[in-house]
Write a protein that holds these residues in place. Structure first.
Motif, PDB file in Angstrom:
ATOM      1  N   VAL A  59     -24.530  70.613 -62.238  1.00 21.44           N
ATOM      2  CA  VAL A  59     -24.312  71.883 -61.312  1.00 21.44           C
ATOM      3  C   VAL A  59     -25.681  72.533 -61.251  1.00 21.44           C
ATOM      4  O   VAL A  59     -26.470  72.968 -62.500  1.00 21.44           O
ATOM      5  N   GLU A  60     -26.524  72.442 -60.242  1.00 21.72           N
ATOM      6  CA  GLU A  60     -27.896  72.910 -60.199  1.00 21.72           C
ATOM      7  C   GLU A  60     -27.930  73.697 -58.774  1.00 21.72           C
ATOM      8  O   GLU A  60     -27.466  73.423 -57.871  1.00 21.72           O
ATOM      9  N   ALA A  61     -28.247  75.140 -58.747  1.00 25.69           N
ATOM     10  CA  ALA A  61     -28.379  75.982 -57.701  1.00 25.69           C
ATOM     11  C   ALA A  61     -29.611  75.468 -56.720  1.00 25.69           C
ATOM     12  O   ALA A  61     -30.592  74.704 -56.938  1.00 25.69           O
ATOM     13  N   LEU A  95     -18.863  52.756 -60.780  1.00 24.21           N
ATOM     14  CA  LEU A  95     -19.519  54.119 -60.600  1.00 24.21           C
ATOM     15  C   LEU A  95     -19.247  54.792 -59.226  1.00 24.21           C
ATOM     16  O   LEU A  95     -19.671  54.379 -58.321  1.00 24.21           O
ATOM     17  N   ARG A  96     -18.804  55.890 -59.396  1.00 24.96           N
ATOM     18  CA  ARG A  96     -18.297  56.780 -58.006  1.00 24.96           C
ATOM     19  C   ARG A  96     -19.177  57.943 -58.550  1.00 24.96           C
ATOM     20  O   ARG A  96     -19.156  58.902 -59.407  1.00 24.96           O
ATOM     21  N   VAL A  97     -19.924  58.702 -57.123  1.00 22.01           N
ATOM     22  CA  VAL A  97     -20.649  59.653 -57.417  1.00 22.01           C
ATOM     23  C   VAL A  97     -19.948  60.635 -56.102  1.00 22.01           C
ATOM     24  O   VAL A  97     -20.100  60.231 -55.020  1.00 22.01           O
ATOM     25  N   VAL A  98     -19.725  61.928 -56.365  1.00 24.28           N
ATOM     26  CA  VAL A  98     -19.309  62.629 -55.407  1.00 24.28           C
ATOM     27  C   VAL A  98     -20.569  63.918 -55.251  1.00 24.28           C
ATOM     28  O   VAL A  98     -20.772  64.400 -56.214  1.00 24.28           O
ATOM     29  N   LEU A  99     -20.891  63.860 -54.211  1.00 28.08           N
ATOM     30  CA  LEU A  99     -22.141  64.740 -53.917  1.00 28.08           C
ATOM     31  C   LEU A  99     -22.065  65.279 -52.384  1.00 28.08           C
ATOM     32  O   LEU A  99     -21.130  65.021 -51.744  1.00 28.08           O
ATOM     33  N   GLY A 149     -13.778  69.932 -49.125  1.00 32.06           N
ATOM     34  CA  GLY A 149     -13.200  69.854 -50.562  1.00 32.06           C
ATOM     35  C   GLY A 149     -14.005  70.755 -51.377  1.00 32.06           C
ATOM     36  O   GLY A 149     -14.680  71.768 -50.779  1.00 32.06           O
ATOM     37  N   LEU A 150     -14.093  70.533 -52.579  1.00 33.51           N
ATOM     38  CA  LEU A 150     -14.697  71.486 -53.674  1.00 33.51           C
ATOM     39  C   LEU A 150     -15.811  70.672 -54.261  1.00 33.51           C
ATOM     40  O   LEU A 150     -15.547  69.513 -54.723  1.00 33.51           O
ATOM     41  N   ASP A 151     -17.205  71.125 -54.476  1.00 32.97           N
ATOM     42  CA  ASP A 151     -18.053  70.436 -55.097  1.00 32.97           C
ATOM     43  C   ASP A 151     -17.927  70.517 -56.644  1.00 32.97           C
ATOM     44  O   ASP A 151     -17.018  71.188 -57.190  1.00 32.97           O
ATOM     45  N   SER A 152     -18.756  69.996 -57.430  1.00 35.82           N
ATOM     46  CA  SER A 152     -18.708  69.889 -58.773  1.00 35.82           C
ATOM     47  C   SER A 152     -18.805  71.424 -59.389  1.00 35.82           C
ATOM     48  O   SER A 152     -18.419  71.671 -60.651  1.00 35.82           O
ATOM     49  N   VAL A 196     -31.441  62.238 -59.828  1.00 36.27           N
ATOM     50  CA  VAL A 196     -31.460  62.244 -58.517  1.00 36.27           C
ATOM     51  C   VAL A 196     -30.492  63.402 -57.951  1.00 36.27           C
ATOM     52  O   VAL A 196     -30.916  64.265 -57.043  1.00 36.27           O
ATOM     53  N   VAL A 197     -29.264  63.285 -58.584  1.00 38.50           N
ATOM     54  CA  VAL A 197     -28.179  64.304 -58.130  1.00 38.50           C
ATOM     55  C   VAL A 197     -28.554  65.602 -58.585  1.00 38.50           C
ATOM     56  O   VAL A 197     -28.551  65.626 -59.887  1.00 38.50           O
ATOM     57  N   ARG A 198     -28.539  66.553 -57.614  1.00 38.21           N
ATOM     58  CA  ARG A 198     -28.697  67.828 -58.162  1.00 38.21           C
ATOM     59  C   ARG A 198     -27.461  68.796 -58.532  1.00 38.21           C
ATOM     60  O   ARG A 198     -27.392  69.459 -59.308  1.00 38.21           O
ATOM     61  N   ARG A 199     -26.412  68.385 -57.765  1.00 36.88           N
ATOM     62  CA  ARG A 199     -25.065  68.928 -57.993  1.00 36.88           C
ATOM     63  C   ARG A 199     -24.088  67.900 -57.417  1.00 36.88           C
ATOM     64  O   ARG A 199     -23.704  67.450 -56.432  1.00 36.88           O
ATOM     65  N   GLY A 200     -23.392  67.453 -58.513  1.00 35.07           N
ATOM     66  CA  GLY A 200     -22.325  66.369 -57.977  1.00 35.07           C
ATOM     67  C   GLY A 200     -21.566  66.079 -59.494  1.00 35.07           C
ATOM     68  O   GLY A 200     -21.809  66.654 -60.498  1.00 35.07           O
ATOM     69  N   THR A 201     -20.544  65.039 -59.298  1.00 31.67           N
ATOM     70  CA  THR A 201     -19.834  64.403 -60.175  1.00 31.67           C
ATOM     71  C   THR A 201     -20.041  62.887 -60.206  1.00 31.67           C
ATOM     72  O   THR A 201     -19.996  62.227 -59.236  1.00 31.67           O
ATOM     73  N   LEU A 202     -20.108  62.412 -61.429  1.00 27.64           N
ATOM     74  CA  LEU A 202     -20.380  60.955 -61.788  1.00 27.64           C
ATOM     75  C   LEU A 202     -18.878  60.588 -62.544  1.00 27.64           C
ATOM     76  O   LEU A 202     -18.473  61.115 -63.475  1.00 27.64           O
ATOM     77  N   MET A 203     -18.319  59.500 -62.034  1.00 24.73           N
ATOM     78  CA  MET A 203     -17.057  58.794 -62.608  1.00 24.73           C
ATOM     79  C   MET A 203     -17.490  57.452 -62.960  1.00 24.73           C
ATOM     80  O   MET A 203     -17.972  56.748 -62.428  1.00 24.73           O
ATOM     81  N   LEU A 204     -16.947  57.040 -64.244  1.00 25.72           N
ATOM     82  CA  LEU A 204     -17.057  55.561 -64.607  1.00 25.72           C
ATOM     83  C   LEU A 204     -15.639  55.151 -64.836  1.00 25.72           C
ATOM     84  O   LEU A 204     -14.856  55.887 -65.314  1.00 25.72           O
ATOM     85  N   GLU A 205     -15.397  53.927 -64.192  1.00 27.79           N
ATOM     86  CA  GLU A 205     -14.062  53.446 -64.479  1.00 27.79           C
ATOM     87  C   GLU A 205     -14.142  51.691 -64.569  1.00 27.79           C
ATOM     88  O   GLU A 205     -15.022  51.215 -64.075  1.00 27.79           O
ATOM     89  N   ARG A 206     -13.123  51.156 -64.947  1.00 23.12           N
ATOM     90  CA  ARG A 206     -12.875  49.641 -65.252  1.00 23.12           C
ATOM     91  C   ARG A 206     -12.674  49.070 -63.984  1.00 23.12           C
ATOM     92  O   ARG A 206     -11.801  49.453 -63.215  1.00 23.12           O
TER      93      ARG A 206
END
Length: 268
Positions: free
Chosen positions: A266-268, A26-30, A66-69, A108-118
């Motif tokens: 995405v949350e303001a 699980l990768r979380v970008v925040l 970078g760029l957020d979600s 917990v994450v207010r603005r971010g991207t979650l990724m799942l991979e094997r």
């Protein structure tokens, strides 16, 4: 899914144990400035909850920009009083354990991207009791479809909101340029113009690339020629829009693309 028995591997200072199997990454970008509460940052709360659930491991990487979600630029100028960065938090464990942790991440994450991979994993430990605890987290690496190594939507309803996405990685040197500006900045600006989301620039303190020169703190070019990694997470259509620019702008380097399951908030 069967569990893989431990294998003893000799080491110079005694015996160590090795386990090998399939897990979920699980990768979380925040954003580094996001806060879960008035006294705790979002990334700190994620780590606290991961420890509470007994996840096998967690790593936090800090990007330079970078760029957020939501596709908004994140970075700090030389005059900024607040250090704004994108963070990449990685968590590794069995599909069911990651699946249970997804509800924490989404809360917990207010603005971010979650990724799942094997992820195919090798684990080494010296103490038998540590190996016994990890043994329950690993499954046999048989020929199974990637989806079998992800949390099941039937057990974890949040998985139904995940969609197919792609993780694009671009490996380059800090000295690479495009029309007078650093290449990684040119890629960031192009991605922003195309409306892409979740892009993070990571600088590596050690590595080598096309010319097989090792860049490290001991190198003469340490401050000007470090390895740089640009990661972009988006839909197939959006990633394909960026590829023609990479074909033209990247003089030398390595580009990888892999399928992931992604979820944005995405949350303001």
């Amino acid at each position: 899914m069967k569990k893989l028995p431990a294998q003893a591997v000799p080491a110079e200072d005694g015996q160590r144990m090795k386990l090998e199997g399939e897990q979920t990454l699980l990768r979380v970008v925040l954003r580094s400035t996001d806060r879960y509460s008035w006294r705790r940052r979002t990334v700190e709360e994620l780590l606290r909850r991961a420890l509470a659930r007994g996840l096998m491991g967690a790593t936090v990487l800090e990007g330079e920009g970078g760029l957020d979600s939501a596709g908004q630029f994140v970075g700090s100028s030389r005059w900024s009083l607040v250090r704004r960065r994108l963070l990449v938090a990685e968590f590794l464990d069995a599909p069911a354990i990651i699946g249970a942790f997804l509800s924490d991440a989404a809360a917990v994450v207010r603005r971010g991207t979650l990724m799942l991979e094997r992820a195919h994993v090798l684990v080494f430990r010296r103490r038998q009791e540590q190996m016994q605890a990890i043994r329950t987290h690993l499954a046999v690496p048989d020929r199974v479809p990637p989806s079998a190594c992800l949390p099941a939507a039937e057990e974890f309803p949040l998985m139904r909101t995940f969609v197919d996405g792609y993780l694009l990685r671009i490996f380059m040197d800090d000295s690479d340029e495009w029309r007078g500006q650093p290449l990684y900045q040119a890629i960031l600006h192009q991605a922003q113009q195309l409306g892409l989301h979740s892009l993070v620039v990571l600088r590596a303190p050690l590595g080598y690339g096309t010319h097989r020169r090792v860049h490290s703190p001991r190198s003469a070019d340490y401050l000007t020629d470090l390895p740089v990694l640009v990661e972009v997470v988006d839909s197939r259509e959006q990633i394909e829009r960026l590829l023609p620019f990479l074909d033209e702008a990247v003089p030398e380097g390595l580009v990888t693309i892999e399928g992931v399951k992604m979820w944005r908030k995405v949350e303001a």
